[in-house]
Design an enzyme around this catalytic site. Sequence first.
Site, mmCIF file in Angstrom:
data_model
loop_
_atom_site.group_PDB
_atom_site.id
_atom_site.type_symbol
_atom_site.label_atom_id
_atom_site.label_comp_id
_atom_site.label_asym_id
_atom_site.label_seq_id
_atom_site.Cartn_x
_atom_site.Cartn_y
_atom_site.Cartn_z
ATOM 1 N N ASN A 11 38.087 47.844 52.956
ATOM 2 C CA ASN A 11 37.056 47.579 52.498
ATOM 3 C C ASN A 11 36.428 46.336 52.691
ATOM 4 O OD1 ASN A 11 34.957 47.082 50.390
ATOM 5 N ND2 ASN A 11 36.344 46.720 48.914
ATOM 6 N N LYS A 13 33.502 45.086 52.231
ATOM 7 C CA LYS A 13 32.798 44.255 51.235
ATOM 8 C C LYS A 13 31.556 43.864 52.115
ATOM 9 C CE LYS A 13 36.788 43.195 48.954
ATOM 10 N NZ LYS A 13 37.750 42.195 47.968
ATOM 11 N N HIS A 97 35.425 49.637 42.114
ATOM 12 C CA HIS A 97 36.014 48.180 42.344
ATOM 13 C C HIS A 97 35.877 47.018 41.639
ATOM 14 C CE1 HIS A 97 36.931 44.787 45.079
ATOM 15 N NE2 HIS A 97 37.507 45.632 45.880
ATOM 16 N N GLU A 99 35.258 44.075 41.897
ATOM 17 C CA GLU A 99 34.031 43.178 42.060
ATOM 18 C C GLU A 99 32.645 43.991 41.458
ATOM 19 O OE1 GLU A 99 34.527 42.703 46.175
ATOM 20 O OE2 GLU A 99 36.299 41.586 45.512
ATOM 21 N N GLU A 169 44.448 47.701 42.313
ATOM 22 C CA GLU A 169 44.007 46.360 42.764
ATOM 23 C C GLU A 169 44.087 45.238 41.690
ATOM 24 O OE1 GLU A 169 41.843 47.019 46.669
ATOM 25 O OE2 GLU A 169 40.392 46.970 45.144
ATOM 26 N N GLY A 175 41.687 38.545 47.212
ATOM 27 C CA GLY A 175 40.936 37.681 47.954
ATOM 28 C C GLY A 175 41.581 36.560 47.375
ATOM 29 N N SER A 215 45.100 41.307 48.651
ATOM 30 C CA SER A 215 45.901 40.157 49.448
ATOM 31 C C SER A 215 46.797 40.688 50.595
ATOM 32 C CB SER A 215 46.420 38.796 48.815
ATOM 33 O OG SER A 215 45.284 38.279 48.209
#
Length: 260
Positions: A11, A13, A97, A99, A169, A175, A215
Amino acid sequence: MSDRRPIIAANWKMNKTPQEGVKFAEQLTTKALNLGRVDFILAPSATGLFHIHGALRDSAIELAGQNMHFAERGAYTGENSAAMLVASGCQWVLIGHSERRHVFHESDEDIRKKIPAALSAGLKVIHCIGERLEEREKGRTREILQHQISNDLADLSGFPADKLIIAYEPVWAIGTGVVATPEQAGEAHAQIREIVGQLFPGPSGEQVKILYGGSVKSDSAAALIRIPGIDGFLIGGASLDVDEYCNIAEIAATEVLDNR
Ligand code: 13P
């Protein structure tokens, strides 16, 4: 996709221009000839999809949108439909996701509508779920996973295990450089499999692939992929570098196919 092959999804992003994405795809297709033991899925930004699809044309590497709108068309400025993703070369789309949920405040209802819309347009879905740090600290991880799975998949009549992957996730691992331990990830994956099995009894619940994301790097990949409930990875930052991405894929293939 064959059964034991790890799925190594990237991904990107909001990174890489279409030109940078094409360059990556060209490099990956040459490297992937030697890495034919994993299934690759790339999720570039929407602007790069069509060109990257061209660069991947002769390979088995598949393409995913990072998001879509649930409507077929209409006055939704800035959005892309499932049909647009299909026409740009996607076989997959990421839905839910963290985010999208937490930065863009996508609601439970939005996510619930997107999954059947994607499937009926012919896309396969990578359904992303995961708890926040404060939820984990309060012992609410299982409750959050249960809520996300039962809400987001509520409008499906059955569980299309061949068209749906779940990506666990944990938000606190995305991140941050703080990767879940194999024990933490293994426990959550087992819970997800159990929740899916209860909601959708039968073989499809047992067969669903569950990826870990958060990560992941080449130094954490081996210990995670050794956990039997982890079928592959959804990788953010470490997928931007083609060598690191391929290292992770090679590690996963070696662990799963040679050792498991
Ligand atoms: P990182 O690998 O950068 O933590 O991102 C994970 C992710 O969000 C993939 O969807």
